[in-house]
Design an enzyme around this catalytic site. Structure first.
Site, PDB file in Angstrom:
ATOM      1  N   TYR A   1      63.234  49.610  43.069  1.00  0.00           N
ATOM      2  CA  TYR A   1      61.762  49.517  43.031  1.00  0.00           C
ATOM      3  C   TYR A   1      61.097  50.787  43.591  1.00  0.00           C
ATOM      4  O   TYR A   1      61.771  51.678  44.080  1.00  0.00           O
ATOM      5  CB  TYR A   1      61.226  48.238  43.666  1.00  0.00           C
ATOM      6  CG  TYR A   1      61.577  47.883  45.093  1.00  0.00           C
ATOM      7  CD1 TYR A   1      61.987  48.801  46.031  1.00  0.00           C
ATOM      8  CD2 TYR A   1      61.454  46.555  45.501  1.00  0.00           C
ATOM      9  CE1 TYR A   1      62.271  48.429  47.329  1.00  0.00           C
ATOM     10  CE2 TYR A   1      61.734  46.169  46.805  1.00  0.00           C
ATOM     11  CZ  TYR A   1      62.139  47.113  47.707  1.00  0.00           C
ATOM     12  OH  TYR A   1      62.408  46.748  48.990  1.00  0.00           O
ATOM     13  N   GLU A   2      59.771  50.843  43.404  1.00  0.00           N
ATOM     14  CA  GLU A   2      59.002  52.072  43.734  1.00  0.00           C
ATOM     15  C   GLU A   2      59.443  53.249  42.880  1.00  0.00           C
ATOM     16  O   GLU A   2      59.469  54.390  43.350  1.00  0.00           O
ATOM     17  CB  GLU A   2      59.172  52.428  45.215  1.00  0.00           C
ATOM     18  CG  GLU A   2      58.334  51.620  46.138  1.00  0.00           C
ATOM     19  CD  GLU A   2      57.012  51.280  45.537  1.00  0.00           C
ATOM     20  OE1 GLU A   2      56.369  52.193  44.998  1.00  0.00           O
ATOM     21  OE2 GLU A   2      56.639  50.104  45.554  1.00  0.00           O
ATOM     22  N   GLY A   3      59.797  52.977  41.627  1.00  0.00           N
ATOM     23  CA  GLY A   3      60.304  54.024  40.744  1.00  0.00           C
ATOM     24  C   GLY A   3      61.797  54.136  40.963  1.00  0.00           C
ATOM     25  O   GLY A   3      62.238  54.434  42.085  1.00  0.00           O
TER      26      GLY A   3
ATOM     27  N   GLN B   1      62.867  59.081  40.179  1.00  0.00           N
ATOM     28  CA  GLN B   1      62.566  59.984  41.316  1.00  0.00           C
ATOM     29  C   GLN B   1      63.156  61.369  41.063  1.00  0.00           C
ATOM     30  O   GLN B   1      62.544  62.392  41.377  1.00  0.00           O
ATOM     31  CB  GLN B   1      63.149  59.437  42.631  1.00  0.00           C
ATOM     32  CG  GLN B   1      62.632  58.077  43.043  1.00  0.00           C
ATOM     33  CD  GLN B   1      61.138  58.041  43.242  1.00  0.00           C
ATOM     34  OE1 GLN B   1      60.545  59.020  43.668  1.00  0.00           O
ATOM     35  NE2 GLN B   1      60.519  56.928  42.914  1.00  0.00           N
TER      36      GLN B   1
END
Ligand SMILES: Cc1cc2nc3c(=O)[nH]c(=O)nc-3n(C[C@H](O)[C@H](O)[C@H](O)COP(=O)(O)OP(=O)(O)OC[C@H]3O[C@@H](n4cnc5c(N)ncnc54)[C@H](O)[C@@H]3O)c2cc1C
Length: 596
Positions: A442-444, A449
């Site tokens: 999650y969060e990319g 990233q």
């Protein structure tokens, strides 16, 4: 079920000896009075809260999980979670780094960050509820209207209300440009929002009286793709002007997910049925505003993984000193016992040292970035702010991906230290491995990233940010290059710096011909940059430790040993990674999809 002791000594070393935060904070008018003693006291109390209140709920929370009630759409968190949250709010922890103008205590972010490491070590699933509340606070503080700030920030600051980030929909996670939730303008300036979000962490729960959802949706006639996304504030209960709770809004939790880890954090399907919301910032500029939340959350995910690495290491270490199996290859070390403790075996030490080095490297790295954020927020000199902001942009994807990948490696190695007992639920180690896995997603995702680092942060800006960051490393290498005692650290650091420069140029040249070259190199490239950053910090930490090696304080001996292990055993991974990054896209793209 295991133990957790806040690593206060190492935190103090990083904050006061490595980063000299007291001097750093003197440059920032908002924090000029903050001294080392105050910081240490806050962390000591924070450590107690983490180990005494949150840690005992970690295993039980994992076993019990959250419960969804289909009749009233409510979610019940595991036993003890609500009470622990009340203690968190009553103790003023939510307000620690918030703006005094809204009831906050105004401490620097670097202190809050260390506090987050501890609560994540103790209980990642629990820590996500307040963590998302703080992310919503930061986003509104930066982008909310004055009216919104007056109404919502005091409650988010105190922790009375929590928050969420509602981005993902069933058909879009990475590619938010595809999202379909719609927002229709109303005569009174509000919006009616309809759509369906999935995987929303802490989307519904019983720990706080209200939940402030930050929702991405499209306004009528919005451009296609990510240029047509707007951000809305959608409260669960619409507050009255005095902050008291008003009517229930049309945003409800339809179900919660069964999942691999973080069982005690509710992952919610959220249905918006003409829910009332208010726009944050300008229409179609929602992703820009949401980036404040997403960047804070990326650092937050790094802290989750640092927390898990540390707690897994602590427990594996206790086990390795206690468990008796076989004799040391070099002769018995505990001849009075039927066998030696497994910590005598080189391979067990390899596993423990890996987790120890990744934990200490991550602590130095994340604290450094937290100081940069404090500088960016409150340094009086615009140029210093800009420099901090460039470094943060460059390093955020490295924090997110490198630390979370290392936590997956470290928690797995720590489980291995327990042998078969690591695989058994009772010991708690398998929970750390399971919990750490989501941090890479999650969060990319970590793949995204790495594209962000190499594609956007480096190539798109012609390497300017990377060169500026690299210049600090180069300066350190030059400064210490003639010190013989430092050569075991400085030589490989300088060498890797040169290799990264050459590799970056090589990929940039190839990318002119074929953009797939960026995607083919990005994952090993990010890992190489991660190692460059850690090598820099371990070299700096080694320098301090060398000077105090004979001080009688064994902490410095241990720090030096960890730095040496890092350089001898973990950094050499970069040789293989450089070969991978140079291998190009041809072997990845050779097969047509139907030939797989
Ligand atoms: C437990 C949990 C909690 C979550 N919490 C939240 C939350 O609070 N709020 C929220 O909005 N979302 C949340 N999410 C959603 C999460 O952020 C997404 O799952 C994640 O961003 C990936 O999106 P996806 O699952 O749709 O995968 P996809 O986007 O479908 O990706 C699938 C794979 O393709 C790869 N991929 C996609 N595009 C590219 C590309 N261009 N180049 C290379 N590789 C690519 C990805 O890296 C990934 O490996 C949560 C998810 C989970 C499981």
């Amino acid at each position: 079920m295991g133990q957790y002791v806040a690593p206060l000594r190492d935190m103090q070393f990083v904050l006061h000896e490595l980063l000299q935060v007291e001097n750093e904070l003197k440059q920032l008018p908002a924090h000029a009075d903050m001294d080392a003693d105050t910081i240490n006291q806050v962390l000591e109390e924070g450590g107690k809260f983490a180990s005494e209140i949150l840690f005992p709920l970690n295993h039980s929370g994992d076993k019990e999980g959250c419960k969804h009630n289909k009749e009233d759409f409510s979610v019940t968190t595991p036993k003890g979670f609500k009470e622990a949250y009340k203690q968190y709010v009553d103790g003023g922890w939510a307000a620690l780094a918030c703006d005094p103008a809204y009831g906050g205590q105004g401490l620097p972010l670097v202190v809050n960050n260390s506090f987050y490491e501890m609560i994540n070590s103790a209980n990642q699933a629990w820590a996500m509820y307040p963590g998302l509340g703080h992310g919503a606070y930061e986003c509104l503080h930066e982008h909310g209207s004055e009216q919104m700030k007056q109404l919502y920030l005091p409650k988010l600051t105190s922790g009375q209300w929590t928050g969420t980030m509602c981005l993902t929909e069933a058909h879009c996670g990475t590619d938010l440009g595809l999202l379909r939730s719609k927002a229709l303008p109303q005569a009174d300036g509000s919006w009616k929002i309809t759509g369906s979000k999935i995987f929303i962490s802490a989307g519904e729960h019983d720990m706080a009286e209200n939940i402030i959802h930050l929702v991405l949706a499209r306004v009528p006639d919005a451009p296609e793709g990510s240029k047509g996304i707007s951000l809305f504030l959608v409260p669960k209960f619409i507050p009255n002007a005095d902050g008291s709770l008003g009517s229930r809004n049309g945003i409800t939790c339809g179900a919660i997910e069964e999942k691999m880890g973080i069982h005690a954090n509710a992952t919610c399907q959220m249905n918006l049925d003409s829910a009332t919301g208010w726009i944050i910032g300008e229409p179609n500029k929602g992703l820009n505003a949401m980036f404040v939340f997403m960047n804070a959350a990326r650092l937050g995910v790094g802290m989750q993984s640092l927390g898990l690495t540390e707690v897994a290491y602590q427990n594996a270490l206790v086990y390795a000193k206690d468990r008796l199996q076989m004799r040391s290859l070099s002769g018995p070390k505990a001849p009075d016992k039927p066998a030696d403790p497994i910590i005598v075996h080189p391979d067990v030490r390899r596993m423990l040292m890996t987790a120890k080095a990744y934990s200490e490297g991550a602590r130095a790295f994340t604290s450094y970035v937290a100081v940069l954020i404090d500088r960016e927020l409150s340094h009086p000199d615009e140029e210093v702010k800009k420099d901090a902001s460039d470094q943060i942009a460059l390093l955020t994807p490295v924090i997110k991906a490198f630390i979370t990948d290392n936590a997956w490696i470290s928690t797995s190695e720590c489980l291995q230290v327990y042998g078969g007992h690591g695989f058994i639920t009772e010991w708690g180690m398998e929970q750390y491995v399971r919990d750490s896995r989501i941090n890479m997603i999650y969060e990319g995702t970590n793949g995204i990233q790495s594209l962000d680092l190499l594609g956007r942060k480096i190539l798109l800006d012609s390497g300017a940010k990377m060169r500026k960051f690299g210049a600090q490393i180069q300066a350190f290498v030059e400064e210490n290059g003639t010190d013989e005692a430092m050569s075991e650290f400085v030589t490989p650091l300088g060498d890797l710096g040169d290799k990264v420069t050459k590799l970056t140029m090589e990929i940039a040249m190839k990318a002119f011909q074929n953009q797939d070259e960026v995607g083919a190199a990005s994952v090993p490239y990010l890992r190489i940059v991660g190692h460059l950053v850690y090598a820099w910090f371990f070299a700096k930490m080694a320098k301090i430790a060398l000077a105090k090696e004979n001080s009688g304080d064994t902490f410095y001996k241990a720090k030096l040993a960890t730095a040496r292990f890092y350089f001898a055993r973990l950094l050499p991974e970069t040789a293989g990674l450089i070969r991978q990054a140079r291998a190009g896209s041809a072997t990845l793209m050779a097969l047509d999809a139907d030939l797989f």
